[in-house]
Design a protein around this motif. Structure first.
Motif, PDB file in Angstrom:
ATOM      1  N   CYS A   5       0.839  -1.205   0.000  1.00  0.00           N
ATOM      2  CA  CYS A   5       0.000   0.000   0.000  1.00  0.00           C
ATOM      3  C   CYS A   5       0.873   1.255   0.000  1.00  0.00           C
ATOM      4  N   HIS A  31      -2.914  -3.850  -7.993  1.00  0.00           N
ATOM      5  CA  HIS A  31      -3.204  -3.648  -6.559  1.00  0.00           C
ATOM      6  C   HIS A  31      -4.572  -3.011  -6.321  1.00  0.00           C
ATOM      7  N   CYS A  35      -7.627  -3.499  -3.167  1.00  0.00           N
ATOM      8  CA  CYS A  35      -7.404  -2.676  -1.961  1.00  0.00           C
ATOM      9  C   CYS A  35      -8.348  -1.473  -1.978  1.00  0.00           C
ATOM     10  N   CYS A  38      -6.456   2.171  -1.246  1.00  0.00           N
ATOM     11  CA  CYS A  38      -5.724   2.738  -2.374  1.00  0.00           C
ATOM     12  C   CYS A  38      -6.660   3.135  -3.513  1.00  0.00           C
TER      13      CYS A  38
END
Ligand SMILES: [Zn+2]
Length: 320
Positions: A5, A31, A35, A38
């Motif tokens: 992160c 990612h 997540c 984020c």
């Protein structure tokens, strides 16, 4: 994951601006879907970058538009000015050709300057347009009067000029004071006082110049006394409305009652100045003034009482 992160958060601004390397881009792409934190940051970054670019775009367009409008109005102003010079040139040629003095030429020139002052000036000037327009308007009228006065060999210039100044300043000064006096300055807070002082000075200057012009013995006493009575009456009215330290009702009531007193006594005072004293308030030919005075006093009294009650109620509620 936490470590990941941090890395993604660092890259995100570059990612949004599309200046990160292809491998970093892939890293973020992989990612983001897994997540929440984020992905939220990415959304926020995208939004602010869109907002700021819209804002920038808007400012550029507005500036461009303003510049274009300023250029257009300037062109219209210049063309108008050029059209206005045509009669001036014609007049100059005719004047010279007929061997005349340049009387008509100067009169036409100054009259067209008056026209230009309120057509060309506001179009050409980009800042403080009202100030420059009103000043050039008044200035050109004075020039025109001066020219006519010279060619008719008159001696009335100052009387005409002061009348023009008094009339135009009464209209222009309050607006000029409102637009251009620096904020929080004494005169900005007391615009009315400024206008009243200037108008009073101009009024007395006018009375003095008329006196010099008419050269009459009886003029001074009569003119100055009547002017002073009227000026003081208007000043008192102004001071009550503007500076009486009380609420609006009390001020309005006092001003209305004051007008009643003014209507009741003014004829008597002027008669006395003219040397024919008589109590006119109750005279038959004065019945309208008498009724007016009584109505003003009655209405004013009601408003005044309302104001006093209001002030009393407020004081009580403040004590509580
Ligand atoms: Zn993350």
């Amino acid at each position: 994951m936490k470590n990941m992160c941090d890395i993604v958060q660092d890259i995100l601004p570059l990612y949004v601006d599309e200046i990160c390397s292809p491998s970093s881009r892939t890293l973020v792409d992989e990612h983001i879907p897994e997540c929440e934190k984020c992905s939220a940051t990415l959304e926020r970054l995208k939004r602010t970058s869109i907002d700021s670019s819209i804002e920038q775009e808007k400012n550029t367009v507005l500036k461009h538009h303003q510049k274009a409008t300023a250029r257009k109005t300037f062109t219209v102003g210049t063309i108008t000015a050029m059209i206005l010079t045509i009669p001036v040139i014609v007049c100059l040629i005719v004047n010279l050709a007929t061997g005349h003095a340049l009387d008509w030429f100067f009169i036409v020139l100054t009259s067209l300057l008056v026209v230009a002052s309120f057509t060309v000036v506001p179009l050409v000037v980009s800042e403080k347009a009202f100030l420059y327009t009103s000043l050039s308007f008044v200035g050109s009228i004075l020039l025109l009067l001066g020219t006519c006065c010279i060619y008719t060999k008159g001696s009335w210039f100052f009387i005409a000029a002061l009348s023009v100044l008094l009339g135009t300043m009464t209209v222009f000064l309050p607006i000029i004071a409102r637009l251009y006096f620096p904020n929080n300055s004494f005169w900005k807070k007391n615009k009315g006082l400024f206008v009243f002082l200037t108008d009073t000075v101009l009024l007395y200057a006018l009375i003095i110049f008329i006196g010099i012009y008419v050269k009459s013995q009886t003029y001074w006493y009569t003119a100055v006394s009547i002017t002073t009575v009227c000026a003081v009456s208007v000043w008192l009215f102004f001071l009550i409305v503007r500076y009486l330290p009380a609420n609006a009702f009390i001020r309005a009531g006092s001003a209305i009652m004051y007008s009643g007193v003014f209507i009741a006594v003014i004829n008597g005072i002027i008669d006395a100045i003219l040397g024919e004293p008589q109590i006119r308030l109750f005279a038959k030919d004065n019945i309208i003034n008498f009724e007016l005075a009584v109505s003003f006093l009655a209405v004013g009294l009601v408003v005044l009482i309302a104001g006093i009650i209001r002030a009393g109620v407020k004081r009580k509620s403040c004590k509580k």
